[in-house]
Scaffold this active site. Structure first.
Site, mmCIF file in Angstrom:
data_model
loop_
_atom_site.group_PDB
_atom_site.id
_atom_site.type_symbol
_atom_site.label_atom_id
_atom_site.label_comp_id
_atom_site.label_asym_id
_atom_site.label_seq_id
_atom_site.Cartn_x
_atom_site.Cartn_y
_atom_site.Cartn_z
ATOM 1 N N CYS A 51 -15.806 7.667 4.002
ATOM 2 C CA CYS A 51 -15.860 6.952 2.727
ATOM 3 C C CYS A 51 -17.007 5.947 2.739
ATOM 4 O O CYS A 51 -17.435 5.479 3.795
ATOM 5 C CB CYS A 51 -14.549 6.213 2.478
ATOM 6 S SG CYS A 51 -13.127 7.292 2.246
ATOM 7 N N GLU A 53 -16.996 2.806 1.816
ATOM 8 C CA GLU A 53 -16.591 1.509 2.364
ATOM 9 C C GLU A 53 -16.612 1.537 3.889
ATOM 10 O O GLU A 53 -17.069 0.588 4.525
ATOM 11 C CB GLU A 53 -15.180 1.137 1.879
ATOM 12 C CG GLU A 53 -15.039 1.037 0.377
ATOM 13 C CD GLU A 53 -14.643 2.343 -0.306
ATOM 14 O OE1 GLU A 53 -14.066 2.266 -1.398
ATOM 15 O OE2 GLU A 53 -14.915 3.437 0.247
#
Length: 132
Positions: A51, A53
Protein backbone atom coordinates in the site's frame (compact mmCIF):
# COMPACT_ATOMS: atom_id res chain seq x y z
CA UNK A 1 -0.32 20.97 4.01
CA UNK A 2 0.03 21.93 0.35
CA UNK A 3 3.47 20.34 0.26
CA UNK A 4 2.04 17.02 1.52
CA UNK A 5 -0.80 17.19 -0.98
CA UNK A 6 1.62 17.91 -3.83
CA UNK A 7 3.96 15.10 -2.75
CA UNK A 8 1.15 12.54 -2.52
CA UNK A 9 -0.39 13.65 -5.81
CA UNK A 10 2.97 13.47 -7.58
CA UNK A 11 4.00 10.05 -6.27
CA UNK A 12 0.57 8.59 -7.07
CA UNK A 13 1.50 8.80 -10.74
CA UNK A 14 4.36 6.34 -10.09
CA UNK A 15 2.05 3.66 -8.67
CA UNK A 16 2.37 0.20 -10.17
CA UNK A 17 -1.29 -0.78 -10.50
CA UNK A 18 -1.63 -2.83 -13.70
CA UNK A 19 -4.29 -5.14 -12.23
CA UNK A 20 -6.67 -2.76 -10.47
CA UNK A 21 -5.73 0.45 -12.28
CA UNK A 22 -6.30 2.11 -8.89
CA UNK A 23 -3.36 4.38 -8.16
CA UNK A 24 -2.83 5.65 -4.63
CA UNK A 25 -0.25 8.12 -3.36
CA UNK A 26 0.70 8.88 0.23
CA UNK A 27 2.92 11.46 1.85
CA UNK A 28 3.80 11.68 5.52
CA UNK A 29 5.54 14.41 7.43
CA UNK A 30 8.01 13.25 10.05
CA UNK A 31 8.90 15.08 13.25
CA UNK A 32 11.92 16.63 11.49
CA UNK A 33 9.59 18.21 8.93
CA UNK A 34 10.87 15.93 6.15
CA UNK A 35 8.28 14.47 3.80
CA UNK A 36 8.31 10.83 2.76
CA UNK A 37 6.29 9.46 -0.15
CA UNK A 38 4.88 6.10 -1.09
CA UNK A 39 2.65 4.68 -3.80
CA UNK A 40 0.86 1.38 -4.12
CA UNK A 41 2.82 -1.39 -5.81
CA UNK A 42 0.66 -4.28 -6.96
CA UNK A 43 1.80 -7.81 -7.64
CA UNK A 44 0.05 -10.44 -9.71
CA UNK A 45 -0.17 -12.40 -6.44
CA UNK A 46 -2.49 -9.79 -4.89
CA UNK A 47 -1.63 -10.22 -1.20
CA UNK A 48 2.00 -9.51 -2.00
CA UNK A 49 1.43 -5.89 -3.00
CA UNK A 50 2.34 -2.83 -0.95
CA UNK A 51 0.00 0.00 0.00
CA UNK A 52 1.03 3.62 -0.51
CA UNK A 53 0.99 4.35 3.22
CA UNK A 54 3.25 1.38 3.94
CA UNK A 55 5.70 2.57 1.29
CA UNK A 56 5.85 6.06 2.78
CA UNK A 57 6.37 4.64 6.28
CA UNK A 58 9.14 2.37 5.01
CA UNK A 59 10.90 5.35 3.41
CA UNK A 60 10.62 7.30 6.68
CA UNK A 61 12.00 4.46 8.77
CA UNK A 62 14.80 3.81 6.25
CA UNK A 63 15.80 7.46 6.68
CA UNK A 64 16.05 6.93 10.44
CA UNK A 65 12.85 8.68 11.53
CA UNK A 66 10.13 7.22 13.74
CA UNK A 67 7.45 9.88 14.31
CA UNK A 68 4.64 10.86 11.91
CA UNK A 69 3.14 14.29 12.52
CA UNK A 70 0.77 14.42 9.53
CA UNK A 71 -0.33 12.23 6.62
CA UNK A 72 -2.04 12.74 3.25
CA UNK A 73 -3.47 9.98 1.03
CA UNK A 74 -4.91 10.55 -2.46
CA UNK A 75 -6.62 8.28 -4.97
CA UNK A 76 -8.58 8.65 -8.18
CA UNK A 77 -11.90 7.72 -6.62
CA UNK A 78 -15.29 9.41 -6.31
CA UNK A 79 -14.87 9.78 -2.53
CA UNK A 80 -11.79 9.96 -0.28
CA UNK A 81 -10.32 6.54 0.37
CA UNK A 82 -9.40 5.72 3.95
CA UNK A 83 -6.29 3.66 4.67
CA UNK A 84 -6.96 -0.08 4.85
CA UNK A 85 -7.02 -1.74 8.26
CA UNK A 86 -3.41 -2.86 8.04
CA UNK A 87 -2.22 0.60 7.10
CA UNK A 88 -4.21 2.14 9.93
CA UNK A 89 -2.26 -0.07 12.32
CA UNK A 90 1.01 0.78 10.56
CA UNK A 91 0.26 4.51 10.84
CA UNK A 92 -0.69 4.08 14.51
CA UNK A 93 2.74 2.58 15.18
CA UNK A 94 4.35 5.94 14.41
CA UNK A 95 1.56 8.53 14.83
CA UNK A 96 -0.06 9.82 18.02
CA UNK A 97 -3.83 9.65 18.43
CA UNK A 98 -4.24 13.34 17.51
CA UNK A 99 -2.26 13.17 14.24
CA UNK A 100 -4.34 14.37 11.30
CA UNK A 101 -4.74 12.10 8.29
CA UNK A 102 -6.16 13.76 5.20
CA UNK A 103 -7.77 11.50 2.62
CA UNK A 104 -8.45 13.01 -0.77
CA UNK A 105 -9.60 12.43 -4.31
CA UNK A 106 -7.78 13.64 -7.39
CA UNK A 107 -10.84 15.84 -7.95
CA UNK A 108 -10.11 17.80 -4.77
CA UNK A 109 -12.55 16.33 -2.25
CA UNK A 110 -10.85 15.99 1.15
CA UNK A 111 -11.76 14.34 4.43
CA UNK A 112 -9.68 14.85 7.57
CA UNK A 113 -9.66 12.45 10.50
CA UNK A 114 -7.35 11.89 13.43
CA UNK A 115 -5.63 8.58 14.03
CA UNK A 116 -7.99 8.05 16.98
CA UNK A 117 -10.94 8.48 14.60
CA UNK A 118 -9.44 6.08 12.05
CA UNK A 119 -8.43 3.41 14.55
CA UNK A 120 -10.27 3.70 17.86
CA UNK A 121 -8.92 1.41 20.53
CA UNK A 122 -5.70 0.87 18.57
CA UNK A 123 -3.44 -1.97 19.69
CA UNK A 124 -0.19 -0.37 20.84
CA UNK A 125 3.09 -0.95 22.62
CA UNK A 126 1.41 -0.51 26.01
CA UNK A 127 -0.54 -3.70 25.33
CA UNK A 128 2.74 -5.60 25.12
CA UNK A 129 3.77 -4.79 28.70
CA UNK A 130 3.64 -7.78 30.98
CA UNK A 131 2.30 -7.95 34.49
CA UNK A 132 3.27 -10.33 37.22
Amino acid sequence: MTDLKDAATQVRLNAHAPYSNFQVGAAIRAASGAIYQGCNVENVAYPEGTCAEAGAIAAMVAAGERIITEAYVVAGSPMPVTPCGGCRQKLAEFAAHDVRVTMATTGGVEQVMTMADLLPGAFGAAHMETTS
